[in-house]
Design a protein around this motif. Sequence first.
Motif, PDB file in Angstrom:
ATOM      1  N   ARG A  76      10.072  -4.729   7.948  1.00 42.85           N
ATOM      2  CA  ARG A  76       9.053  -4.994   8.957  1.00 42.85           C
ATOM      3  C   ARG A  76       7.751  -5.395   8.257  1.00 42.85           C
ATOM      4  O   ARG A  76       7.530  -5.094   7.081  1.00 42.85           O
ATOM      5  CB  ARG A  76       8.826  -3.752   9.813  1.00 42.85           C
ATOM      6  CG  ARG A  76      10.052  -3.289  10.598  1.00 42.85           C
ATOM      7  CD  ARG A  76       9.690  -2.133  11.504  1.00 42.85           C
ATOM      8  NE  ARG A  76      10.807  -1.748  12.368  1.00 42.85           N
ATOM      9  CZ  ARG A  76      11.467  -0.603  12.265  1.00 42.85           C
ATOM     10  NH1 ARG A  76      11.129   0.279  11.344  1.00 42.85           N
ATOM     11  NH2 ARG A  76      12.453  -0.332  13.094  1.00 42.85           N
ATOM     12  N   ARG A  77       6.880  -6.057   9.015  1.00 46.32           N
ATOM     13  CA  ARG A  77       5.587  -6.457   8.443  1.00 46.32           C
ATOM     14  C   ARG A  77       4.824  -5.259   7.880  1.00 46.32           C
ATOM     15  O   ARG A  77       4.273  -5.326   6.768  1.00 46.32           O
ATOM     16  CB  ARG A  77       4.722  -7.134   9.520  1.00 46.32           C
ATOM     17  CG  ARG A  77       5.041  -8.580   9.793  1.00 46.32           C
ATOM     18  CD  ARG A  77       4.075  -9.102  10.845  1.00 46.32           C
ATOM     19  NE  ARG A  77       4.304 -10.511  11.116  1.00 46.32           N
ATOM     20  CZ  ARG A  77       3.661 -11.190  12.048  1.00 46.32           C
ATOM     21  NH1 ARG A  77       2.749 -10.579  12.801  1.00 46.32           N
ATOM     22  NH2 ARG A  77       3.919 -12.468  12.248  1.00 46.32           N
ATOM     23  N   GLU A  78       4.768  -4.173   8.660  1.00 43.47           N
ATOM     24  CA  GLU A  78       3.984  -3.031   8.217  1.00 43.47           C
ATOM     25  C   GLU A  78       4.568  -2.394   6.955  1.00 43.47           C
ATOM     26  O   GLU A  78       3.833  -1.790   6.160  1.00 43.47           O
ATOM     27  CB  GLU A  78       3.862  -1.994   9.341  1.00 43.47           C
ATOM     28  CG  GLU A  78       5.175  -1.465   9.877  1.00 43.47           C
ATOM     29  CD  GLU A  78       5.700  -2.259  11.060  1.00 43.47           C
ATOM     30  OE1 GLU A  78       6.479  -1.683  11.846  1.00 43.47           O
ATOM     31  OE2 GLU A  78       5.322  -3.446  11.191  1.00 43.47           O
ATOM     32  N   GLU A  79       5.872  -2.559   6.739  1.00 47.51           N
ATOM     33  CA  GLU A  79       6.486  -2.023   5.523  1.00 47.51           C
ATOM     34  C   GLU A  79       6.072  -2.844   4.304  1.00 47.51           C
ATOM     35  O   GLU A  79       5.790  -2.277   3.232  1.00 47.51           O
ATOM     36  CB  GLU A  79       8.003  -2.006   5.681  1.00 47.51           C
ATOM     37  CG  GLU A  79       8.479  -0.960   6.681  1.00 47.51           C
ATOM     38  CD  GLU A  79       9.952  -1.083   7.029  1.00 47.51           C
ATOM     39  OE1 GLU A  79      10.552  -0.052   7.411  1.00 47.51           O
ATOM     40  OE2 GLU A  79      10.515  -2.198   6.924  1.00 47.51           O
ATOM     41  N   VAL A  80       6.032  -4.158   4.458  1.00 48.44           N
ATOM     42  CA  VAL A  80       5.550  -4.989   3.349  1.00 48.44           C
ATOM     43  C   VAL A  80       4.084  -4.678   3.063  1.00 48.44           C
ATOM     44  O   VAL A  80       3.671  -4.556   1.904  1.00 48.44           O
ATOM     45  CB  VAL A  80       5.731  -6.481   3.665  1.00 48.44           C
ATOM     46  CG1 VAL A  80       5.159  -7.342   2.545  1.00 48.44           C
ATOM     47  CG2 VAL A  80       7.199  -6.808   3.884  1.00 48.44           C
ATOM     48  N   ALA A  81       3.281  -4.543   4.112  1.00 50.98           N
ATOM     49  CA  ALA A  81       1.872  -4.201   3.927  1.00 50.98           C
ATOM     50  C   ALA A  81       1.727  -2.879   3.185  1.00 50.98           C
ATOM     51  O   ALA A  81       0.891  -2.744   2.282  1.00 50.98           O
ATOM     52  CB  ALA A  81       1.172  -4.140   5.286  1.00 50.98           C
ATOM     53  N   GLN A  82       2.556  -1.902   3.539  1.00 53.85           N
ATOM     54  CA  GLN A  82       2.517  -0.598   2.867  1.00 53.85           C
ATOM     55  C   GLN A  82       2.871  -0.739   1.389  1.00 53.85           C
ATOM     56  O   GLN A  82       2.179  -0.192   0.518  1.00 53.85           O
ATOM     57  CB  GLN A  82       3.499   0.357   3.547  1.00 53.85           C
ATOM     58  CG  GLN A  82       3.653   1.710   2.850  1.00 53.85           C
ATOM     59  CD  GLN A  82       4.775   2.531   3.462  1.00 53.85           C
ATOM     60  OE1 GLN A  82       5.205   2.291   4.593  1.00 53.85           O
ATOM     61  NE2 GLN A  82       5.273   3.508   2.706  1.00 53.85           N
ATOM     62  N   LEU A  83       3.922  -1.483   1.094  1.00 56.65           N
ATOM     63  CA  LEU A  83       4.350  -1.652  -0.292  1.00 56.65           C
ATOM     64  C   LEU A  83       3.307  -2.388  -1.129  1.00 56.65           C
ATOM     65  O   LEU A  83       3.157  -2.125  -2.321  1.00 56.65           O
ATOM     66  CB  LEU A  83       5.676  -2.415  -0.338  1.00 56.65           C
ATOM     67  CG  LEU A  83       6.904  -1.669   0.197  1.00 56.65           C
ATOM     68  CD1 LEU A  83       8.060  -2.635   0.373  1.00 56.65           C
ATOM     69  CD2 LEU A  83       7.292  -0.538  -0.757  1.00 56.65           C
ATOM     70  N   ALA A  84       2.598  -3.347  -0.494  1.00 52.79           N
ATOM     71  CA  ALA A  84       1.590  -4.132  -1.218  1.00 52.79           C
ATOM     72  C   ALA A  84       0.204  -3.509  -1.141  1.00 52.79           C
ATOM     73  O   ALA A  84      -0.755  -4.088  -1.674  1.00 52.79           O
ATOM     74  CB  ALA A  84       1.557  -5.554  -0.650  1.00 52.79           C
ATOM     75  N   ASN A  85       0.084  -2.350  -0.470  1.00 48.63           N
ATOM     76  CA  ASN A  85      -1.206  -1.668  -0.313  1.00 48.63           C
ATOM     77  C   ASN A  85      -2.216  -2.568   0.392  1.00 48.63           C
ATOM     78  O   ASN A  85      -3.380  -2.681  -0.020  1.00 48.63           O
ATOM     79  CB  ASN A  85      -1.748  -1.207  -1.673  1.00 48.63           C
ATOM     80  CG  ASN A  85      -2.832  -0.155  -1.535  1.00 48.63           C
ATOM     81  OD1 ASN A  85      -2.865   0.591  -0.557  1.00 48.63           O
ATOM     82  ND2 ASN A  85      -3.729  -0.100  -2.503  1.00 48.63           N
ATOM     83  N   LEU A  86      -1.762  -3.229   1.462  1.00 42.57           N
ATOM     84  CA  LEU A  86      -2.618  -4.090   2.271  1.00 42.57           C
ATOM     85  C   LEU A  86      -2.682  -3.535   3.687  1.00 42.57           C
ATOM     86  O   LEU A  86      -1.790  -2.799   4.114  1.00 42.57           O
ATOM     87  CB  LEU A  86      -2.066  -5.518   2.328  1.00 42.57           C
ATOM     88  CG  LEU A  86      -1.877  -6.261   1.008  1.00 42.57           C
ATOM     89  CD1 LEU A  86      -1.178  -7.590   1.265  1.00 42.57           C
ATOM     90  CD2 LEU A  86      -3.213  -6.475   0.307  1.00 42.57           C
ATOM     91  N   SER A  87      -3.716  -3.924   4.426  1.00 50.81           N
ATOM     92  CA  SER A  87      -3.750  -3.534   5.828  1.00 50.81           C
ATOM     93  C   SER A  87      -2.712  -4.356   6.587  1.00 50.81           C
ATOM     94  O   SER A  87      -2.505  -5.539   6.284  1.00 50.81           O
ATOM     95  CB  SER A  87      -5.134  -3.772   6.420  1.00 50.81           C
ATOM     96  OG  SER A  87      -5.331  -5.144   6.722  1.00 50.81           O
ATOM     97  N   PRO A  88      -2.037  -3.762   7.566  1.00 55.69           N
ATOM     98  CA  PRO A  88      -1.063  -4.522   8.358  1.00 55.69           C
ATOM     99  C   PRO A  88      -1.671  -5.748   9.018  1.00 55.69           C
ATOM    100  O   PRO A  88      -1.023  -6.791   9.131  1.00 55.69           O
ATOM    101  CB  PRO A  88      -0.578  -3.501   9.391  1.00 55.69           C
ATOM    102  CG  PRO A  88      -0.803  -2.174   8.749  1.00 55.69           C
ATOM    103  CD  PRO A  88      -2.064  -2.329   7.937  1.00 55.69           C
ATOM    104  N   THR A  89      -2.929  -5.658   9.437  1.00 55.24           N
ATOM    105  CA  THR A  89      -3.571  -6.808  10.080  1.00 55.24           C
ATOM    106  C   THR A  89      -3.749  -7.954   9.094  1.00 55.24           C
ATOM    107  O   THR A  89      -3.471  -9.123   9.419  1.00 55.24           O
ATOM    108  CB  THR A  89      -4.938  -6.403  10.657  1.00 55.24           C
ATOM    109  OG1 THR A  89      -4.756  -5.372  11.621  1.00 55.24           O
ATOM    110  CG2 THR A  89      -5.618  -7.599  11.316  1.00 55.24           C
TER     111      THR A  89
END
Length: 276
Positions: free
Chosen positions: A40-53
């Motif tokens: 999911r998008r939020e999982e990639v954001a979590q792995l890359a330490n980025l905000s989901p937005t």
Amino acid sequence: MESDRDPVTLGDLLRSRRARLSPAAVGLPPGVRRRTPGLRREEVAQLANLSPTYYAFLEQGRQVRPSAQVLDALAGALRLNAAERQYLDVLANGRPASAQPPRAPGRRAEAPVETISADVVDLVQRLDPHPTIVKGRRWDVLASNPAARELFTDWESRPPEDRNLVRWMFSGGEARRVYLDWEREARAMLGRFRLATAAHLNEPNIAALVAELQRDSAHVRRWWLEHDVVSIGSGVKLLRHPRLGPLEYSHVVLQVADRPQQTLVTYTPRTSGLTD
């Protein structure tokens, strides 16, 4: 001056690589109600330490400028290889502004007419009987020696507009006769071409070639959507010589120093012959 960034294709690349990864592959729990394969998008954001937005903006092709640190984090999160990391950087940053030719406001840059040094042409001829070609920025064959014309096709007998290596690979039957594993080699060639031209796909003659390839080849239409890229380099190929039959060739790829978008490729047979 604005660089030739491609945020829309950047978003396509991120989505395609996200879809290829499972939670287990990156150490995440599988979760529930997962309607589509991949992360999911939020999982990639979590792995890359980025905000989901912020990550969502990248996938949506918004005009945001990810830093080198963000690109490194995305490459790690999505398990990109070296060629894919290079492609990611080109899509995010394009060519440096200083490398772009000046253009009138609102007009697309036209590619200059490509020329080749007479000394390079002479070198290609002196490398005969080793099949040797020089390909240009659009992968047009700019020079070839008799051995290359015998092994692949008679480039010099073709009209100048029909001397393109990628078009030849995907049209007609010659390339399928020459390459013993045509599908693997064709797919790899398309990946190398995509990486080599990624910063120039908005140039009219390159854009027209890509559109033609997609129109005329079902393989290109399918593979282009997958965003596969391959680094250019030396290696070994299995080719069928019209007189000598199947042979294993080592090939070396060299960059022309004063015209860095031109590359010389020369082939040397490694065996006396192979069985079909």
